[in-house]
Scaffold this motif. Sequence first.
Motif, PDB file in Angstrom:
ATOM      1  N   GLY A   1      -8.053  -3.194   0.235  1.00  0.00           N
ATOM      2  CA  GLY A   1      -7.230  -3.757  -0.820  1.00  0.00           C
ATOM      3  C   GLY A   1      -6.055  -2.907  -1.266  1.00  0.00           C
ATOM      4  O   GLY A   1      -5.271  -3.332  -2.106  1.00  0.00           O
ATOM      5  N   ASP A   2      -5.908  -1.703  -0.712  1.00  0.00           N
ATOM      6  CA  ASP A   2      -4.833  -0.792  -1.120  1.00  0.00           C
ATOM      7  C   ASP A   2      -3.720  -0.830  -0.079  1.00  0.00           C
ATOM      8  O   ASP A   2      -3.929  -0.407   1.065  1.00  0.00           O
ATOM      9  CB  ASP A   2      -5.385   0.628  -1.256  1.00  0.00           C
ATOM     10  CG  ASP A   2      -4.344   1.601  -1.807  1.00  0.00           C
ATOM     11  OD1 ASP A   2      -3.164   1.211  -1.944  1.00  0.00           O
ATOM     12  OD2 ASP A   2      -4.716   2.755  -2.084  1.00  0.00           O
ATOM     13  N   PRO A   3      -2.519  -1.311  -0.422  1.00  0.00           N
ATOM     14  CA  PRO A   3      -1.439  -1.399   0.554  1.00  0.00           C
ATOM     15  C   PRO A   3      -0.686  -0.100   0.769  1.00  0.00           C
ATOM     16  O   PRO A   3       0.289  -0.070   1.539  1.00  0.00           O
ATOM     17  CB  PRO A   3      -0.514  -2.462  -0.052  1.00  0.00           C
ATOM     18  CG  PRO A   3      -0.678  -2.298  -1.525  1.00  0.00           C
ATOM     19  CD  PRO A   3      -2.125  -1.925  -1.717  1.00  0.00           C
ATOM     20  N   SER A   4      -1.101   0.979   0.116  1.00  0.00           N
ATOM     21  CA  SER A   4      -0.431   2.264   0.302  1.00  0.00           C
ATOM     22  C   SER A   4      -1.138   3.085   1.366  1.00  0.00           C
ATOM     23  O   SER A   4      -2.308   2.853   1.681  1.00  0.00           O
ATOM     24  CB  SER A   4      -0.394   3.041  -1.016  1.00  0.00           C
ATOM     25  OG  SER A   4      -1.694   3.499  -1.366  1.00  0.00           O
ATOM     26  N   LEU A   5      -0.394   4.028   1.936  1.00  0.00           N
ATOM     27  CA  LEU A   5      -0.957   5.023   2.854  1.00  0.00           C
ATOM     28  C   LEU A   5      -0.393   6.374   2.421  1.00  0.00           C
ATOM     29  O   LEU A   5       0.556   6.889   3.029  1.00  0.00           O
ATOM     30  CB  LEU A   5      -0.589   4.715   4.315  1.00  0.00           C
ATOM     31  CG  LEU A   5      -1.287   3.528   4.971  1.00  0.00           C
ATOM     32  CD1 LEU A   5      -0.714   3.272   6.370  1.00  0.00           C
ATOM     33  CD2 LEU A   5      -2.799   3.732   5.057  1.00  0.00           C
ATOM     34  N   PRO A   6      -0.920   6.952   1.343  1.00  0.00           N
ATOM     35  CA  PRO A   6      -0.309   8.152   0.763  1.00  0.00           C
ATOM     36  C   PRO A   6      -0.236   9.341   1.705  1.00  0.00           C
ATOM     37  O   PRO A   6       0.647  10.194   1.555  1.00  0.00           O
ATOM     38  CB  PRO A   6      -1.201   8.447  -0.460  1.00  0.00           C
ATOM     39  CG  PRO A   6      -2.458   7.661  -0.245  1.00  0.00           C
ATOM     40  CD  PRO A   6      -2.083   6.480   0.566  1.00  0.00           C
ATOM     41  N   SER A   7      -1.122   9.423   2.685  1.00  0.00           N
ATOM     42  CA  SER A   7      -1.064  10.550   3.614  1.00  0.00           C
ATOM     43  C   SER A   7       0.142  10.470   4.547  1.00  0.00           C
ATOM     44  O   SER A   7       0.518  11.460   5.168  1.00  0.00           O
ATOM     45  CB  SER A   7      -2.347  10.611   4.450  1.00  0.00           C
ATOM     46  OG  SER A   7      -2.494   9.439   5.230  1.00  0.00           O
ATOM     47  N   LEU A   8       0.771   9.291   4.617  1.00  0.00           N
ATOM     48  CA  LEU A   8       1.919   9.115   5.499  1.00  0.00           C
ATOM     49  C   LEU A   8       3.234   8.952   4.741  1.00  0.00           C
ATOM     50  O   LEU A   8       4.302   8.885   5.365  1.00  0.00           O
ATOM     51  CB  LEU A   8       1.714   7.891   6.399  1.00  0.00           C
ATOM     52  CG  LEU A   8       0.488   7.929   7.317  1.00  0.00           C
ATOM     53  CD1 LEU A   8       0.455   6.677   8.196  1.00  0.00           C
ATOM     54  CD2 LEU A   8       0.473   9.191   8.173  1.00  0.00           C
ATOM     55  N   GLY A   9       3.194   8.884   3.402  1.00  0.00           N
ATOM     56  CA  GLY A   9       4.421   8.764   2.637  1.00  0.00           C
ATOM     57  C   GLY A   9       4.292   7.764   1.503  1.00  0.00           C
ATOM     58  O   GLY A   9       3.221   7.208   1.254  1.00  0.00           O
TER      59      GLY A   9
ATOM     60  N   LEU B   1       2.657  -1.317   2.367  1.00  0.00           N
ATOM     61  CA  LEU B   1       2.566  -2.059   3.630  1.00  0.00           C
ATOM     62  C   LEU B   1       2.898  -3.536   3.484  1.00  0.00           C
ATOM     63  O   LEU B   1       3.090  -4.214   4.495  1.00  0.00           O
ATOM     64  CB  LEU B   1       1.161  -1.895   4.216  1.00  0.00           C
ATOM     65  CG  LEU B   1       0.783  -0.477   4.626  1.00  0.00           C
ATOM     66  CD1 LEU B   1      -0.662  -0.430   5.089  1.00  0.00           C
ATOM     67  CD2 LEU B   1       1.700   0.037   5.722  1.00  0.00           C
ATOM     68  N   ARG B   2       2.998  -4.033   2.277  1.00  0.00           N
ATOM     69  CA  ARG B   2       3.356  -5.435   2.076  1.00  0.00           C
ATOM     70  C   ARG B   2       4.853  -5.683   2.291  1.00  0.00           C
ATOM     71  O   ARG B   2       5.270  -6.814   2.506  1.00  0.00           O
ATOM     72  CB  ARG B   2       2.967  -5.873   0.662  1.00  0.00           C
ATOM     73  CG  ARG B   2       1.463  -5.800   0.389  1.00  0.00           C
ATOM     74  CD  ARG B   2       1.165  -6.001  -1.080  1.00  0.00           C
ATOM     75  NE  ARG B   2       1.749  -4.928  -1.891  1.00  0.00           N
ATOM     76  CZ  ARG B   2       1.577  -4.814  -3.215  1.00  0.00           C
ATOM     77  NH1 ARG B   2       0.834  -5.706  -3.863  1.00  0.00           N
ATOM     78  NH2 ARG B   2       2.148  -3.813  -3.873  1.00  0.00           N
ATOM     79  N   HIS B   3       5.644  -4.601   2.250  1.00  0.00           N
ATOM     80  CA  HIS B   3       7.101  -4.752   2.276  1.00  0.00           C
ATOM     81  C   HIS B   3       7.819  -3.839   3.273  1.00  0.00           C
ATOM     82  O   HIS B   3       9.001  -4.088   3.544  1.00  0.00           O
ATOM     83  CB  HIS B   3       7.688  -4.452   0.888  1.00  0.00           C
ATOM     84  CG  HIS B   3       6.967  -5.080  -0.250  1.00  0.00           C
ATOM     85  ND1 HIS B   3       6.959  -6.448  -0.465  1.00  0.00           N
ATOM     86  CD2 HIS B   3       6.216  -4.532  -1.245  1.00  0.00           C
ATOM     87  CE1 HIS B   3       6.244  -6.712  -1.556  1.00  0.00           C
ATOM     88  NE2 HIS B   3       5.777  -5.575  -2.040  1.00  0.00           N
TER      89      HIS B   3
ATOM     90  N   LEU C   1       0.252 -12.704   1.461  1.00  0.00           N
ATOM     91  CA  LEU C   1      -0.906 -12.768   2.348  1.00  0.00           C
ATOM     92  C   LEU C   1      -1.920 -11.657   2.082  1.00  0.00           C
ATOM     93  O   LEU C   1      -3.035 -11.700   2.608  1.00  0.00           O
ATOM     94  CB  LEU C   1      -0.443 -12.685   3.815  1.00  0.00           C
ATOM     95  CG  LEU C   1       0.428 -13.846   4.311  1.00  0.00           C
ATOM     96  CD1 LEU C   1       0.981 -13.525   5.696  1.00  0.00           C
ATOM     97  CD2 LEU C   1      -0.369 -15.135   4.359  1.00  0.00           C
ATOM     98  N   TRP C   2      -1.535 -10.684   1.288  1.00  0.00           N
ATOM     99  CA  TRP C   2      -2.394  -9.519   1.068  1.00  0.00           C
ATOM    100  C   TRP C   2      -3.622  -9.916   0.254  1.00  0.00           C
ATOM    101  O   TRP C   2      -3.532 -10.698  -0.688  1.00  0.00           O
ATOM    102  CB  TRP C   2      -1.628  -8.419   0.351  1.00  0.00           C
ATOM    103  CG  TRP C   2      -2.376  -7.118   0.335  1.00  0.00           C
ATOM    104  CD1 TRP C   2      -3.166  -6.640  -0.672  1.00  0.00           C
ATOM    105  CD2 TRP C   2      -2.435  -6.164   1.385  1.00  0.00           C
ATOM    106  NE1 TRP C   2      -3.718  -5.431  -0.311  1.00  0.00           N
ATOM    107  CE2 TRP C   2      -3.287  -5.112   0.948  1.00  0.00           C
ATOM    108  CE3 TRP C   2      -1.859  -6.081   2.638  1.00  0.00           C
ATOM    109  CZ2 TRP C   2      -3.566  -3.997   1.728  1.00  0.00           C
ATOM    110  CZ3 TRP C   2      -2.135  -4.967   3.423  1.00  0.00           C
ATOM    111  CH2 TRP C   2      -2.978  -3.950   2.975  1.00  0.00           C
ATOM    112  N   THR C   3      -4.782  -9.372   0.648  1.00  0.00           N
ATOM    113  CA  THR C   3      -6.034  -9.674  -0.045  1.00  0.00           C
ATOM    114  C   THR C   3      -6.703  -8.389  -0.507  1.00  0.00           C
ATOM    115  O   THR C   3      -6.391  -7.296  -0.018  1.00  0.00           O
ATOM    116  CB  THR C   3      -7.005 -10.440   0.878  1.00  0.00           C
ATOM    117  OG1 THR C   3      -7.360  -9.593   1.990  1.00  0.00           O
ATOM    118  CG2 THR C   3      -6.358 -11.715   1.414  1.00  0.00           C
TER     119      THR C   3
END
Length: 271
Positions: free
Chosen positions: A70-78, A82-84, A107-109
Amino acid sequence: MTDQIRAISSPKELRARIREGRFTGPTAGHGGEALQANLVMLRGEDAQEFLRFCQANPRPCPLLAVGEPGDPSLPSLGDIDLRHDVPRYRVWRDGELVGEPTDIADLWTDDMVSFALGCSFSFEDALTRAGIPVRHQDAGRNVPMYRTNLATRPAGRFSGPLVVSLRAMPAADAIEAISICERFPLAHGAPVHIGDPAQIGIEDIHTPDYGDAPDIRPGDIPVFWACGVTPQAAITTAKPALAITHAPGHMLVTDIPSSHAERRLTGVHPA
């Protein structure tokens, strides 16, 4: 008006332009020396099976990061959403491609899990610095990609052919390219095949399954790398109810230097 031609060297600037809808093209040659990533986003049990598929097939699916459900972030990569932040996505339902939007917020769930996988664009700067031609960048094209007769290792419902990307170059450069790229295990590593494409099931090298037609010059030989589009072939076999990926060649550009693909990133792999 979109920015598709001028090279954008800052990953943050590139992602900002993507969010604004000003950049929707392939990312090869953009983002400076930043690590680029393939994306797969799946829900629930589908995500668990796909994780096992990646672990069974590290060459085409080198894991850079796995998101929290449910988390669209990837803090280890920046600083990523991911939704945008991908110039073009692909949406799959029951294994069928149903759309290629430039934003997936609708579309994100809350149970969606994201997988960032290494990309061969990340070693292209090293090839360029060594004086090795990267023909698709020089021609302003997307990299050509092909389905092969080489099988991946199945995991649950996920299986299918290995997809490869092509870079044609003089024979002497191919030898050096092997030496350079084997240092980048998180960007698919060394080539998987050199020479006759028919040996890996490619009938017409001038008609790729994904991307643009290759620029092959007299004296060039074809060099093929494992490709992060391989999971999209596996999705057509597994037929999850919903899957979202990047469109081939339209990558997530991270804030991580591409040199980090020479070693395993820390803090980005699931326990």
